[in-house]
Design an enzyme around this catalytic site. Sequence first.
Site, PDB file in Angstrom:
ATOM      1  N   THR A  94       0.863  -1.175   0.000  1.00  0.00           N
ATOM      2  CA  THR A  94       0.000   0.000   0.000  1.00  0.00           C
ATOM      3  C   THR A  94       0.904   1.231   0.000  1.00  0.00           C
ATOM      4  O   THR A  94       2.131   1.110   0.023  1.00  0.00           O
ATOM      5  CB  THR A  94      -0.867   0.077   1.276  1.00  0.00           C
ATOM      6  OG1 THR A  94      -0.016   0.409   2.378  1.00  0.00           O
ATOM      7  CG2 THR A  94      -1.548  -1.240   1.577  1.00  0.00           C
TER       8      THR A  94
ATOM      9  N   GLU B  40      13.421  -2.964  -0.775  1.00  0.00           N
ATOM     10  CA  GLU B  40      14.124  -2.720  -2.031  1.00  0.00           C
ATOM     11  C   GLU B  40      13.324  -1.868  -3.008  1.00  0.00           C
ATOM     12  O   GLU B  40      13.874  -0.982  -3.667  1.00  0.00           O
ATOM     13  CB  GLU B  40      14.504  -4.067  -2.666  1.00  0.00           C
ATOM     14  CG  GLU B  40      15.166  -4.015  -4.030  1.00  0.00           C
ATOM     15  CD  GLU B  40      16.496  -3.280  -4.032  1.00  0.00           C
ATOM     16  OE1 GLU B  40      16.472  -2.071  -4.318  1.00  0.00           O
ATOM     17  OE2 GLU B  40      17.530  -3.904  -3.737  1.00  0.00           O
TER      18      GLU B  40
ATOM     19  N   ALA C  73      11.795   0.896  -8.025  1.00  0.00           N
ATOM     20  CA  ALA C  73      10.903  -0.269  -8.205  1.00  0.00           C
ATOM     21  C   ALA C  73      11.701  -1.581  -8.101  1.00  0.00           C
ATOM     22  O   ALA C  73      12.356  -1.823  -7.097  1.00  0.00           O
ATOM     23  CB  ALA C  73      10.139  -0.151  -9.513  1.00  0.00           C
TER      24      ALA C  73
ATOM     25  N   LEU D 110      14.416  -2.505  -9.532  1.00  0.00           N
ATOM     26  CA  LEU D 110      15.873  -2.468  -9.771  1.00  0.00           C
ATOM     27  C   LEU D 110      16.639  -2.796  -8.485  1.00  0.00           C
ATOM     28  O   LEU D 110      16.251  -2.357  -7.405  1.00  0.00           O
ATOM     29  CB  LEU D 110      16.304  -1.068 -10.232  1.00  0.00           C
ATOM     30  CG  LEU D 110      15.795  -0.591 -11.586  1.00  0.00           C
ATOM     31  CD1 LEU D 110      16.315   0.828 -11.855  1.00  0.00           C
ATOM     32  CD2 LEU D 110      16.259  -1.541 -12.698  1.00  0.00           C
TER      33      LEU D 110
ATOM     34  N   ASP E 186       8.758  12.768  -3.600  1.00  0.00           N
ATOM     35  CA  ASP E 186       9.022  11.338  -3.695  1.00  0.00           C
ATOM     36  C   ASP E 186      10.506  11.062  -3.964  1.00  0.00           C
ATOM     37  O   ASP E 186      11.100  10.138  -3.407  1.00  0.00           O
ATOM     38  CB  ASP E 186       8.146  10.750  -4.808  1.00  0.00           C
ATOM     39  CG  ASP E 186       8.131   9.242  -4.745  1.00  0.00           C
ATOM     40  OD1 ASP E 186       7.878   8.698  -3.643  1.00  0.00           O
ATOM     41  OD2 ASP E 186       8.406   8.596  -5.762  1.00  0.00           O
TER      42      ASP E 186
ATOM     43  N   LYS F 248      13.401   9.107  -1.709  1.00  0.00           N
ATOM     44  CA  LYS F 248      14.256   8.035  -2.221  1.00  0.00           C
ATOM     45  C   LYS F 248      15.737   8.311  -1.972  1.00  0.00           C
ATOM     46  O   LYS F 248      16.468   7.424  -1.542  1.00  0.00           O
ATOM     47  CB  LYS F 248      13.999   7.835  -3.712  1.00  0.00           C
ATOM     48  CG  LYS F 248      12.637   7.205  -3.985  1.00  0.00           C
ATOM     49  CD  LYS F 248      12.349   7.188  -5.469  1.00  0.00           C
ATOM     50  CE  LYS F 248      10.990   6.542  -5.741  1.00  0.00           C
ATOM     51  NZ  LYS F 248      10.539   6.776  -7.106  1.00  0.00           N
TER      52      LYS F 248
ATOM     53  N   GLY G 171       6.180   0.985 -12.504  1.00  0.00           N
ATOM     54  CA  GLY G 171       5.307   0.021 -13.174  1.00  0.00           C
ATOM     55  C   GLY G 171       4.972  -1.114 -12.231  1.00  0.00           C
ATOM     56  O   GLY G 171       5.821  -1.549 -11.444  1.00  0.00           O
TER      57      GLY G 171
END
Length: 814
Positions: A555, A606, A611, A613, A678, A682, A796
Site C-alpha cells: 500500500t 528494495e 521499483a 531495480l 518522492d 528516495k 510500473g
Amino acid sequence: MQVLKFGGTSVANAENISKVISIVQAAAQKDTTVVVVSALGGVTDLLLNAAALAAEGNETYKEKLVTIEQRHMDAVKQLIPVASQSQLLSLVKKSCNEIEDICSGIFLLGELTARSRDRIGSYGEWLSSQIIAAAFRAQGTAAEWKDSRELITTNSAFTHAEVDFSVTNTKIAAFFTGDYSRLFILPGFIAADKNNITTTLGRGGSDYTAAILASALQADVLEIWTDVSGMMTADPRLTGNARIIPSITYQEAMELSHFGAKVIYPPTIQPVMNKGIPVWIKNTFAPQDPGTLIESSAARNGDIVRGISSINNIALLSLEGSGMVGIPGFSKRLFEALSSEKINVILITQSSSEHSICVAVDAASAARAKQAVDAAFANEIALQKVDPLLIESDLSIVALVGESMKSHPGISGRMFSAMGRNGVNVRAIAQGSSEKNISAVIATRDVRKAINVLHEEFFETTYKQVNLFIAGTGNVGAKLIGQLQQQAAVLSQRLRLQVRVAGLSNSRHRLIKEEGIDLGKWREELEAGQPADIDQFVSEAIARNLRNSIFVDVTANEKVASVYDKLLQKSISVVACNKIAASSAYENYQRLKELAGEFNSRFLFETNVGAGLPIIGTLNDLTHSGDRVRRIDAVLSGTLNFVFNHYDGSRPFAEVVRQAQDEGYTEPDPRLDLSGTDVMRKIMILAREAGENMEMEQITNNSFLPASCNEGSVEDFYKALAKEEPHFRALYEEAKAKGCILKFVACFDQGSASVGLRHIDPAHDLYHLYGKDNIVLFYTDRYTDQPMVVKGAGAGAAVTASGVFADIIRACKL
Ligand code: ADP
Ligand code: ASP
Ligand code: MG
C-alpha cells in the site's frame, strides 16, 4: 511365534475388524499367532467419560452407555451370522448392565475410585476381544480367546499398574505350553493384581500387553498394527510434512514415545528390547506399506535427527535462592520431596552458578509438588535462603531424538536458531550426555510452529512453508498475487519453498485463511471476508503464530506503515513497497532496523527506490564489503522521467502527467512525484542505507512545480497544472536552446543531498535515459572514476511486484 497387536481404530467397527481378520489369517498360516486387541476405537474414552459424569452427578452418563452398547451390538450383528449371534448379544447386554450398575453406584456415591475407574475401563477390551474371537470362528478360523487378567499379574493396582514380570512370565509360559491351537485372541490393556482385582496398564496400554506377551514367549516378532504406516518423523497431526521412518533403534523409539509420539505406548519397548525382539509398526488400512522396523541398530538413511516429538501440559518448577550455592544436598532434598509425592520428573536443568534448579513435571502434579517442596525447604524459605518454589504452566516440551546427533556438532545450534528465527522463546533446555535427545521447554501455543520449523530444518527433503500476509491489492498487489500463483511450482521445485498467502487485506476487506487463500479466486474470497481493519488484521496474523510469517505492505498507506514494529517484535518479517516507514523520522527507521535485528526478522524495502531495480541491495553489498559511498547521482522518478521524456511542447504538460498516472507510473497522488517529494524520500533512503543519519528537512529541493499546483484535490492540481502550461513550456524551451534535455536529478554528495531539474547535455551519463527508466550512479572508494551503474525501468506494477517478490524470497532465506 508372533504377537500382533491391533489398536482402537483398527478394530473400531465391523468393516475394520474384517480387515484385521484378513491380515491375521494371512500371518497365521506361517506361525503360531497371538493377537492382542484394543477396545473398539473411542470406547475407552466413552467408558471413562461415563464414569466421570456419573461421579459429577451428571445423568448424561447414560447416553454414553447407550452409545457403547449400540456400537458393540452393531459389531456383533455385522460380523456374526444371525444363527450364532444370541450368545454374544447377551454377553454384550450383560456387560453393559454391569457397567450401568457400577455407574449408578458411582452416581449415588458421587465418588469415583481408581478401582472402579479401572474396572469400568476394562470392559472395552474385554468385549472387543471376545467379539473378534467369535468373528474369526464365524469365518472358520479356529481362535482361542484368553483373558489377559489370568496371565498378567501386577504388583500395584490401578491406573498405571506395575507388572510383576516373574509371576507374569511364568504364567504365560505355563499357558502356552502343550497342545494348543495356533491362534489366540487376548484383550490388551487389562491385568489383575495379586488379589485378582482388575486393573489397567495405563492409557494406550494394549501395546504394552502385546510386548509383555512377546517378551515372555520369546516371539520372533512383535507387530503393532495401527492407523498410520509407521512411526513418523513427527506427529502427523501437527505437521503435514511428516514422513515414515523406515527403521529406528529401540532407544530412539523409546525416547520418541516418552516424549509424546503416541504411536507406541512408552513402556512397550523395554520388554522386547531386552530380548532383542524386532518390532514392526504397520498400517491396518495399508498392509502393503513397509512400515517401521524397530531393532537394536538402524540404518541412518541420511537423516541425523530421527524424529521430533512433543509433550503438552508441562509445568516448570524452579527452586532458586542464594542459600543454595555450594551447599550439597539441596537437589537430593528437592528430588526426595518430589518422589515422596510420586511425581515423575520429565526434565532437569541446573545452571553452573548452582543457585537455581529447574525441573519439568506433568502440570497436573504441579500443585502437589509445590506443597511438598515448600514443606521440605520451610526452614530455608523462612530464612530467605531459598525462594518458595516457582511454578510456570501452559508449557510444553519439544524434543529432537536421534542417536547420530552425538557425532554431529551444531545440532542444538540449528535447533535453537530455527526456533529463534520464528520467535519461539525457549524456557529451559536439557540434553542428556548420551546426546540421543535434546529437549526444550516452550510455550504450548508455540508447539505447532516449533515442530514445523524443526521439521523443515532437519528433514530437508521437505518444503519450507512460508506464510504471507499481504496488505494492499491495488496495481502492485494484484500483480504480486499473479506472480506468486504463476511461480508456485518453480518456488517449490527449485527453492523448496511452499509460499502460501495466509492473509489478504485491502481498504474494504480482510481475510485470514491458514490453509492458504486460493490465488485463482482471491478477489471473491477477500470480498466475502470481514470488513477491513488493519489493526485487527495484524493482531490476527500475530495470534495465528504461523511459522515463517512475512507481512507484505503493498500500500502507500500511513496507517499500514505504522504496524511494522508490532510485527517485527514477533519475529514476523516485513517486506514493504510502501516508502512511508523507511522515509519517516530517522529515529523510527533506525528503530525498525534494530527491532528486525533483535527479533531475528527482516525489514526489507528494495522497491522503495527504483521499483524492481537492485539498488538498495547493491548499495548494501557495497557497504557490507567495506566500500564507502562518496556520491550518488540518480534519476529516481520514473514518473518525472516519463513526463520529461514525453513533453516536447506538442501536448500540454498536464496531459502528459495524466497519461503517466493512467499508465500506473505515479503515486496515487501525483503531486508527490511532481513536487520532488518522492525523489527526496528516495535519495534520503539511499543516504541512510549508505550510513548517513539524514532527515527530509536536510534535503534541498529545487522544485519546478509552481506553488499554485500544490493546493486542493488531485483534480484541482490538474486544473492548476493546465493554467501553468507557459511555465512548463518555458522550462522546456530553455533547455532545448542549449541542446539539452530536462532531467529531475537527485544527488547525494559528502553527506548532503539535493533534488532538482537539470539541463543534461548529450555527453552526460544521465542523457540516454528513456521512458520511465531510473538510473543510479554510485561513486565509491572502489568505484572512483567510473561509477557503478544500475539502470532500467523504475516504475510500473509488474516490475515493482517482482521487486517485492525478490524481497519475499530474501526474507524466506533468513
Ligand atoms: P492405536 O489406537 O492404533 O494404538 P494410537 O492412536 O494410539 O493408535 O496411535 C496412532 C496415532 O499416533 C496416529 O494416528 C498419529 O496420529 C499419532 N502419532 C503421534 N506421533 C506420531 C509419530 N511420531 N508417528 C506416527 N504417529 C504418531
Ligand atoms: N483402549 C485403551 C486406551 O484407549 C488401551 C489401548 O487402546 O491401547 O487407552
Ligand atoms: Mg495406542
